[in-house]
Write a protein that holds these residues in place. Structure first.
Motif, PDB file in Angstrom:
ATOM      1  N   PHE A 133      42.742  28.758  51.828  1.00 25.09           N
ATOM      2  CA  PHE A 133      43.787  29.527  51.138  1.00 25.09           C
ATOM      3  C   PHE A 133      43.442  29.805  49.672  1.00 25.09           C
ATOM      4  CE2 PHE A 133      44.954  25.079  50.519  1.00 25.09           C
ATOM      5  CZ  PHE A 133      45.312  25.031  49.178  1.00 25.09           C
ATOM      6  N   HIS A 134      42.424  29.128  49.138  1.00 22.22           N
ATOM      7  CA  HIS A 134      42.038  29.374  47.747  1.00 22.22           C
ATOM      8  C   HIS A 134      41.536  30.799  47.534  1.00 22.22           C
ATOM      9  CE1 HIS A 134      41.138  24.861  46.680  1.00 22.22           C
ATOM     10  NE2 HIS A 134      42.417  25.095  46.892  1.00 22.22           N
ATOM     11  N   PHE A 135      40.894  31.376  48.551  1.00 21.63           N
ATOM     12  CA  PHE A 135      40.211  32.647  48.322  1.00 21.63           C
ATOM     13  C   PHE A 135      41.181  33.823  48.185  1.00 21.63           C
ATOM     14  CE2 PHE A 135      37.186  29.634  49.915  1.00 21.63           C
ATOM     15  CZ  PHE A 135      36.197  29.742  48.957  1.00 21.63           C
ATOM     16  N   PRO A 136      42.237  33.900  49.004  1.00 16.25           N
ATOM     17  CA  PRO A 136      43.254  34.923  48.692  1.00 16.25           C
ATOM     18  C   PRO A 136      43.908  34.699  47.331  1.00 16.25           C
ATOM     19  CG  PRO A 136      43.520  34.118  50.942  1.00 16.25           C
ATOM     20  CD  PRO A 136      42.493  33.229  50.286  1.00 16.25           C
ATOM     21  N   GLU A 137      44.104  33.421  46.951  1.00 16.08           N
ATOM     22  CA  GLU A 137      44.660  33.131  45.625  1.00 16.08           C
ATOM     23  C   GLU A 137      43.698  33.593  44.537  1.00 16.08           C
ATOM     24  OE1 GLU A 137      47.338  29.113  46.515  1.00 16.08           O
ATOM     25  OE2 GLU A 137      45.348  28.910  45.623  1.00 16.08           O
ATOM     26  N   ARG A 138      42.427  33.292  44.726  1.00 12.48           N
ATOM     27  CA  ARG A 138      41.402  33.693  43.767  1.00 12.48           C
ATOM     28  C   ARG A 138      41.358  35.205  43.575  1.00 12.48           C
ATOM     29  NH1 ARG A 138      35.717  34.315  45.683  1.00 12.48           N
ATOM     30  NH2 ARG A 138      36.900  35.437  47.263  1.00 12.48           N
ATOM     31  N   ASN A 139      41.611  35.945  44.659  1.00 12.14           N
ATOM     32  CA  ASN A 139      41.493  37.402  44.601  1.00 12.14           C
ATOM     33  C   ASN A 139      42.461  38.037  43.612  1.00 12.14           C
ATOM     34  OD1 ASN A 139      39.551  37.112  46.532  1.00 12.14           O
ATOM     35  ND2 ASN A 139      40.747  37.972  48.217  1.00 12.14           N
ATOM     36  N   ARG A 140      43.632  37.406  43.410  1.00 10.49           N
ATOM     37  CA  ARG A 140      44.592  37.991  42.455  1.00 10.49           C
ATOM     38  C   ARG A 140      44.053  37.902  41.027  1.00 10.49           C
ATOM     39  NH1 ARG A 140      45.901  32.778  41.864  1.00 10.49           N
ATOM     40  NH2 ARG A 140      47.248  32.126  40.148  1.00 10.49           N
ATOM     41  N   ILE A 141      43.171  36.931  40.779  1.00  9.75           N
ATOM     42  CA  ILE A 141      42.560  36.814  39.450  1.00  9.75           C
ATOM     43  C   ILE A 141      41.467  37.864  39.294  1.00  9.75           C
ATOM     44  CG2 ILE A 141      41.340  35.282  37.861  1.00  9.75           C
ATOM     45  CD1 ILE A 141      42.681  32.925  39.254  1.00  9.75           C
ATOM     46  N   ILE A 142      40.705  38.095  40.362  1.00 12.45           N
ATOM     47  CA  ILE A 142      39.665  39.137  40.315  1.00 12.45           C
ATOM     48  C   ILE A 142      40.293  40.478  39.946  1.00 12.45           C
ATOM     49  CG2 ILE A 142      37.991  40.446  41.671  1.00 12.45           C
ATOM     50  CD1 ILE A 142      37.478  37.908  43.302  1.00 12.45           C
ATOM     51  N   SER A 143      41.337  40.868  40.659  1.00  9.40           N
ATOM     52  CA  SER A 143      41.978  42.155  40.351  1.00  9.40           C
ATOM     53  C   SER A 143      42.715  42.096  39.020  1.00  9.40           C
ATOM     54  CB  SER A 143      42.941  42.557  41.471  1.00  9.40           C
ATOM     55  OG  SER A 143      43.922  41.559  41.693  1.00  9.40           O
ATOM     56  N   GLY A 144      43.267  40.931  38.678  1.00 10.76           N
ATOM     57  CA  GLY A 144      44.052  40.810  37.455  1.00 10.76           C
ATOM     58  C   GLY A 144      43.253  40.914  36.176  1.00 10.76           C
ATOM     59  N   LEU A 145      41.962  40.669  36.250  1.00 10.51           N
ATOM     60  CA  LEU A 145      41.122  40.711  35.052  1.00 10.51           C
ATOM     61  C   LEU A 145      40.657  42.122  34.695  1.00 10.51           C
ATOM     62  CD1 LEU A 145      38.947  37.518  35.630  1.00 10.51           C
ATOM     63  CD2 LEU A 145      40.457  37.919  33.672  1.00 10.51           C
ATOM     64  N   SER A 146      40.976  43.105  35.533  1.00 12.61           N
ATOM     65  CA  SER A 146      40.480  44.467  35.317  1.00 12.61           C
ATOM     66  C   SER A 146      41.599  45.494  35.432  1.00 12.61           C
ATOM     67  CB  SER A 146      39.396  44.816  36.343  1.00 12.61           C
ATOM     68  OG  SER A 146      38.285  43.973  36.220  1.00 12.61           O
ATOM     69  N   GLU A 147      41.353  46.629  34.820  1.00 10.38           N
ATOM     70  CA  GLU A 147      42.282  47.750  34.962  1.00 10.38           C
ATOM     71  C   GLU A 147      42.203  48.376  36.343  1.00 10.38           C
ATOM     72  OE1 GLU A 147      40.122  47.466  32.419  1.00 10.38           O
ATOM     73  OE2 GLU A 147      41.172  47.755  30.511  1.00 10.38           O
ATOM     74  N   ALA A 148      41.032  48.230  37.004  1.00  6.75           N
ATOM     75  CA  ALA A 148      40.846  48.868  38.310  1.00  6.75           C
ATOM     76  C   ALA A 148      39.955  48.003  39.190  1.00  6.75           C
ATOM     77  CB  ALA A 148      40.220  50.260  38.138  1.00  6.75           C
TER      78      ALA A 148
END
Length: 293
Positions: A211-226
């Protein structure tokens, strides 16, 4: 380290304290001033927890060996909390920002002026890497910092392209630093930690969980405008990242792929739903000019 930061990082380190519970705790005790004196019964009553869980949290708070471990972590990693000036502004405004980040590498990249998140399949086709190079190399040369998740396949190639062409890149982990995952390329992990930036919201001793990886994904998208999707199946982690980017109000870009390819089906589906079609790096630049200037 000030007392509030120390207590926040201590509570965040507890395996029995979820993000939801930590936020509830801060709502009840914004300065965490009651943390050293709260009893197991008060923990159970205040947060509707079982006595067993409350006792475990209490024991963690008062365990002297945990305090020593946290001191070592502070010396080994940069710990950035949501309340620190160093916390990245783009990440701060997502619906569920991480409250504590563990970091190795160049902290200045947290505030890089141009960031693009790149996600895609762990099993790319022969089409993917040449297409990535065509799209990403001009962007890297235009000072874009590439954000990705260090996974096998598209993620690792995105990081490698930035490294090979003297660009900048941020890797977001789904585990603690003592358990880097995946383990297929330790040299890449070491290089990213030493020369670029690696981030995890999980305490260093935390091994990877599914379950960490879906959680991690929100940080990947959150660090960028796109977020740019290179190749993705219809049911994939990349499309979870797309959903999170949309929830965050971020732009979604997608590279089309060969007709009939399973790894193109997800990309084609999100293009139909309104993701911006990317055929060259100019399409990415246009998205940034139109939306982020």
């Amino acid at each position: 380290m000030n007392t509030f930061r120390q207590r926040l990082i201590h509570l965040h380190d507890c395996p029995y304290v979820s993000r939801t519970l930590l936020r509830a705790w801060l709502k009840k005790d914004p300065s965490l001033s009651y943390l050293p004196n709260i009893s197991p019964k008060e923990i159970a009553t205040s947060f509707h927890l079982s006595h067993e869980t409350a006792r475990s949290i209490y024991n963690h708070i008062h365990d002297s060996t945990i305090m020593k471990k946290l001191d070592i972590n502070e010396q080994t990693y940069n710990c950035v909390t949501y309340f620190d000036e160093a916390y990245p502004a783009l990440l701060k405004i997502i619906p569920d920002p991480p409250l504590v980040l563990y970091i190795r590498g160049d902290l200045a990249l947290l505030h890089h002026p141009l960031t693009l998140s790149v996600v895609g399949t762990r099993t790319p086709s022969k089409y993917a890497f040449p297409a990535m190079e065509q799209i990403l190399l001009p962007l890297i040369q235009s000072n874009f910092c590439i954000v990705s998740g260090m996974a096998v396949g598209v993620d690792q190639h995105a990081h490698r392209l930035a490294l090979q062409h003297k660009g900048s890149t941020i890797a977001v982990m789904g585990s603690g630093f003592e358990h880097p995952y995946p383990r297929n390329n330790p040299a890449l992990f070491t290089h990213l930690c030493e020369r670029q930036l690696v981030i995890s919201e999980y305490p260093p001793s935390q091994p990877p969980r599914k379950f960490h990886f879906p959680e991690r994904n929100r940080i990947i998208s959150g660090l960028s405008e796109a977020t740019l999707v290179i190749e993705a199946r219809l049911k994939s982690g990349s499309l979870i990242t797309v959903d999170q980017a949309l929830e965050q109000g971020r732009e979604v870009l997608s590279l089309p792929g060969p007709i009939g390819s399973k790894t193109s089906e997800g990309c084609h589906a999100i293009i139909k739903e309104g993701a911006r079609l990317v055929q060259s790096h100019q399409d990415v630049l246009s998205a940034y000019r139109e939306n982020f200037n």
